[in-house]
Scaffold this motif. Structure first.
Motif, PDB file in Angstrom:
ATOM      1  N   PHE A  33       3.644   3.740  10.629  1.00 35.90           N
ATOM      2  CA  PHE A  33       2.824   3.071   9.929  1.00 35.90           C
ATOM      3  C   PHE A  33       2.113   3.946   9.008  1.00 35.90           C
ATOM      4  O   PHE A  33       1.904   5.191   9.120  1.00 35.90           O
ATOM      5  N   GLN A  34       1.082   3.289   8.138  1.00 39.67           N
ATOM      6  CA  GLN A  34       0.401   4.336   7.154  1.00 39.67           C
ATOM      7  C   GLN A  34      -1.115   3.970   7.262  1.00 39.67           C
ATOM      8  O   GLN A  34      -1.575   2.860   7.195  1.00 39.67           O
ATOM      9  N   LEU A  35      -1.727   5.181   7.148  1.00 41.32           N
ATOM     10  CA  LEU A  35      -3.361   4.864   7.347  1.00 41.32           C
ATOM     11  C   LEU A  35      -4.031   5.293   6.141  1.00 41.32           C
ATOM     12  O   LEU A  35      -3.697   6.235   5.437  1.00 41.32           O
ATOM     13  N   VAL A  36      -4.856   4.621   5.575  1.00 48.00           N
ATOM     14  CA  VAL A  36      -5.626   4.734   4.327  1.00 48.00           C
ATOM     15  C   VAL A  36      -7.030   4.710   4.844  1.00 48.00           C
ATOM     16  O   VAL A  36      -7.329   4.209   6.122  1.00 48.00           O
ATOM     17  N   ASN A  37      -7.978   5.210   4.169  1.00 51.37           N
ATOM     18  CA  ASN A  37      -9.422   5.329   4.564  1.00 51.37           C
ATOM     19  C   ASN A  37      -9.517   5.927   5.985  1.00 51.37           C
ATOM     20  O   ASN A  37     -10.150   5.738   6.881  1.00 51.37           O
ATOM     21  N   HIS A  38      -8.876   7.270   6.158  1.00 48.63           N
ATOM     22  CA  HIS A  38      -8.517   7.738   7.347  1.00 48.63           C
ATOM     23  C   HIS A  38      -9.821   8.990   7.703  1.00 48.63           C
ATOM     24  O   HIS A  38      -9.888   9.311   8.809  1.00 48.63           O
ATOM     25  N   GLY A  39     -10.532   9.057   6.691  1.00 42.46           N
ATOM     26  CA  GLY A  39     -11.699  10.145   6.736  1.00 42.46           C
ATOM     27  C   GLY A  39     -11.374  11.420   6.189  1.00 42.46           C
ATOM     28  O   GLY A  39     -12.440  12.359   6.239  1.00 42.46           O
ATOM     29  N   ILE A  40     -10.197  11.699   5.738  1.00 42.89           N
ATOM     30  CA  ILE A  40      -9.818  13.012   5.024  1.00 42.89           C
ATOM     31  C   ILE A  40     -10.556  12.910   3.746  1.00 42.89           C
ATOM     32  O   ILE A  40      -9.811  12.000   2.986  1.00 42.89           O
ATOM     33  N   PRO A  41     -10.981  13.842   3.246  1.00 43.09           N
ATOM     34  CA  PRO A  41     -11.654  13.705   1.931  1.00 43.09           C
ATOM     35  C   PRO A  41     -10.404  13.903   0.852  1.00 43.09           C
ATOM     36  O   PRO A  41      -9.567  14.443   0.906  1.00 43.09           O
ATOM     37  N   VAL A  42     -10.527  12.859  -0.183  1.00 43.90           N
ATOM     38  CA  VAL A  42      -9.461  12.980  -1.085  1.00 43.90           C
ATOM     39  C   VAL A  42      -9.584  14.281  -1.820  1.00 43.90           C
ATOM     40  O   VAL A  42      -8.543  14.847  -2.273  1.00 43.90           O
ATOM     41  N   GLU A  43     -10.697  14.962  -2.202  1.00 51.14           N
ATOM     42  CA  GLU A  43     -10.827  16.134  -2.788  1.00 51.14           C
ATOM     43  C   GLU A  43      -9.864  17.147  -1.929  1.00 51.14           C
ATOM     44  O   GLU A  43      -9.300  18.217  -2.713  1.00 51.14           O
ATOM     45  N   LEU A  44     -10.076  17.158  -0.791  1.00 50.61           N
ATOM     46  CA  LEU A  44      -9.148  18.289  -0.004  1.00 50.61           C
ATOM     47  C   LEU A  44      -7.843  17.950  -0.016  1.00 50.61           C
ATOM     48  O   LEU A  44      -6.684  18.749  -0.121  1.00 50.61           O
ATOM     49  N   LEU A  45      -7.331  16.640  -0.051  1.00 54.16           N
ATOM     50  CA  LEU A  45      -5.918  16.271  -0.313  1.00 54.16           C
ATOM     51  C   LEU A  45      -5.345  16.517  -1.666  1.00 54.16           C
ATOM     52  O   LEU A  45      -4.122  17.122  -1.631  1.00 54.16           O
ATOM     53  N   GLU A  46      -6.087  16.657  -2.785  1.00 50.79           N
ATOM     54  CA  GLU A  46      -5.851  17.050  -3.695  1.00 50.79           C
ATOM     55  C   GLU A  46      -5.399  18.305  -4.077  1.00 50.79           C
ATOM     56  O   GLU A  46      -4.657  19.072  -4.399  1.00 50.79           O
ATOM     57  N   ARG A  47      -6.345  19.304  -3.180  1.00 51.89           N
ATOM     58  CA  ARG A  47      -6.233  20.697  -3.003  1.00 51.89           C
ATOM     59  C   ARG A  47      -4.867  20.968  -2.473  1.00 51.89           C
ATOM     60  O   ARG A  47      -4.265  21.766  -2.758  1.00 51.89           O
ATOM     61  N   VAL A  48      -4.496  20.124  -1.315  1.00 54.12           N
ATOM     62  CA  VAL A  48      -3.192  20.336  -0.609  1.00 54.12           C
ATOM     63  C   VAL A  48      -2.183  20.159  -1.505  1.00 54.12           C
ATOM     64  O   VAL A  48      -1.171  21.050  -1.517  1.00 54.12           O
ATOM     65  N   LYS A  49      -2.184  18.894  -2.048  1.00 47.50           N
ATOM     66  CA  LYS A  49      -1.173  18.834  -3.130  1.00 47.50           C
ATOM     67  C   LYS A  49      -0.952  20.085  -4.078  1.00 47.50           C
ATOM     68  O   LYS A  49       0.282  20.686  -4.179  1.00 47.50           O
ATOM     69  N   LYS A  50      -1.897  20.599  -4.394  1.00 48.61           N
ATOM     70  CA  LYS A  50      -1.991  21.525  -5.697  1.00 48.61           C
ATOM     71  C   LYS A  50      -1.304  22.816  -4.973  1.00 48.61           C
ATOM     72  O   LYS A  50      -0.445  23.466  -5.582  1.00 48.61           O
ATOM     73  N   VAL A  51      -1.783  23.330  -3.738  1.00 45.47           N
ATOM     74  CA  VAL A  51      -1.495  24.483  -3.324  1.00 45.47           C
ATOM     75  C   VAL A  51      -0.116  24.448  -2.870  1.00 45.47           C
ATOM     76  O   VAL A  51       0.827  25.451  -3.052  1.00 45.47           O
TER      77      VAL A  51
END
Length: 307
Positions: A33-51
């Motif tokens: 299943f997929q979780l949204v609004n899971h508490g991990i900041p979107v800004e951090l997820l964007e940095r993860v994608k980038k690096v």
């Protein structure tokens, strides 16, 4: 048919009971299943994608000399477009490395280490919240699954992050992105590409796409959750298909038992069911799994029973 998408934040409000039920259904009927609004900041997820994307770009030349690429190139040279070209069923079209607390991480890009350390801490906390929800839905005492994974606090559970990229493949008919398998461990948390698909699960005899959802975390249950739940939750077969265009990013984190932890079906006060799985050390299970990962899982449980 689509994988359930669940708003994790609603556990804290008036829709808690409904959200618990949706997660129970995700575990029992889907295994994913997929979780949204899971508490991990979107800004951090964007940095993860980038690096991670930048890290892949820096590794791309090395992939060209990998065993998988060499095997495919040789096969194409020998067979061309021949219909009888034999598939490469023992390799995956995947560039991958593993992050753990005690292994060497890529030094470039420079912000990779800091970003991924921060991300892994957030994922570790989310995994433990998900396990507490599973405890509640299964009627276990709070912390039961975490305690099982740590041998009641005597050992450190394993937490690893597998960073994968699936580059465009010139021959989709000859190689898999990732071969079909179930996961050996506990709770798997996947931050998948939100543009390039390819992940599928096997449900009711059909392969179903795990649809990309922006900034969602995909949860799936591994073999050890199946055992602890005495079969109520099932680990599910899944695979990744190759694509001809697009570079698929996949960041999977695994919250698994310590190799020294003892795993056995759990019980609650209302449980009188016969136990369907053996009791064993997780390390013994892994000895079997590494040899049989891409084979049926039931013989693995039979083999570890005999250890």
């Amino acid at each position: 048919m689509a994988i359930p998408v669940i708003d994790f934040s609603k556990l804290e409000g008036k829709e808690r009971a409904e959200t618990l039920a949706r997660i129970a259904d995700g575990c029992e009927d889907w295994g994913f299943f997929q979780l949204v609004n899971h508490g991990i900041p979107v800004e951090l997820l964007e940095r993860v994608k980038k690096v991670c994307s930048e890290c892949y770009r820096l590794r791309a030349e090395g992939l060209k000399t990998s065993k998988t690429v060499q095997l495919l190139n040789k096969l194409v040279e020998e067979k061309g477009d021949a219909a009888d070209a034999k598939r490469l069923d023992n390799v995956d079209w995947e560039d991958v490395f593993l992050l753990q607390d005690d292994n060497e991480w890529p030094a470039n890009p420079p912000e990779f280490r800091e970003t991924m350390k921060e991300y892994r801490e957030e994922l570790r906390k989310l995994a433990e919240k998900v396990m507490e929800v599973m405890d509640e839905n299964l009627g276990f005492e709070k912390g039961s699954i975490k305690n099982a994974f740590s041998g009641n606090g005597e050992h450190q559970p394993f937490f690893g992050t597998k960073v994968s990229h699936y580059p465009p493949c010139p021959r989709l008919d000859l190689v898999n992105g990732l071969r079909a398998h179930t996961d050996a461990g506990g709770v798997i948390l996947l931050f998948q590409d939100d543009q390039v698909g390819g992940l599928q699960i096997l449900k009711d005899g059909q392969w179903i796409d795990v649809q990309p959802v922006a900034n969602a975390i995909v949860i799936n249950t591994g073999d050890q959750i199946e055992v602890l739940s005495n079969g109520r939750y099932k680990s599910v077969w899944h695979r990744v298909l190759t694509t001809s265009d697009g570079n698929r990013r996949s960041i999977a984190s695994f919250y698994n038992p310590s190799l020294k932890a003892t795993i056995a079906p759990g019980t609650n006060k209302d449980d009188s069911a016969t136990t369907l799985y053996p009791k064993y050390a997780f390390g013994d299970y892994m000895d079997v799994y590494v040899k049989q990962k891409f084979l049926a899982k039931e013989p693995r449980f039979a083999a570890v029973r005999a250890v």
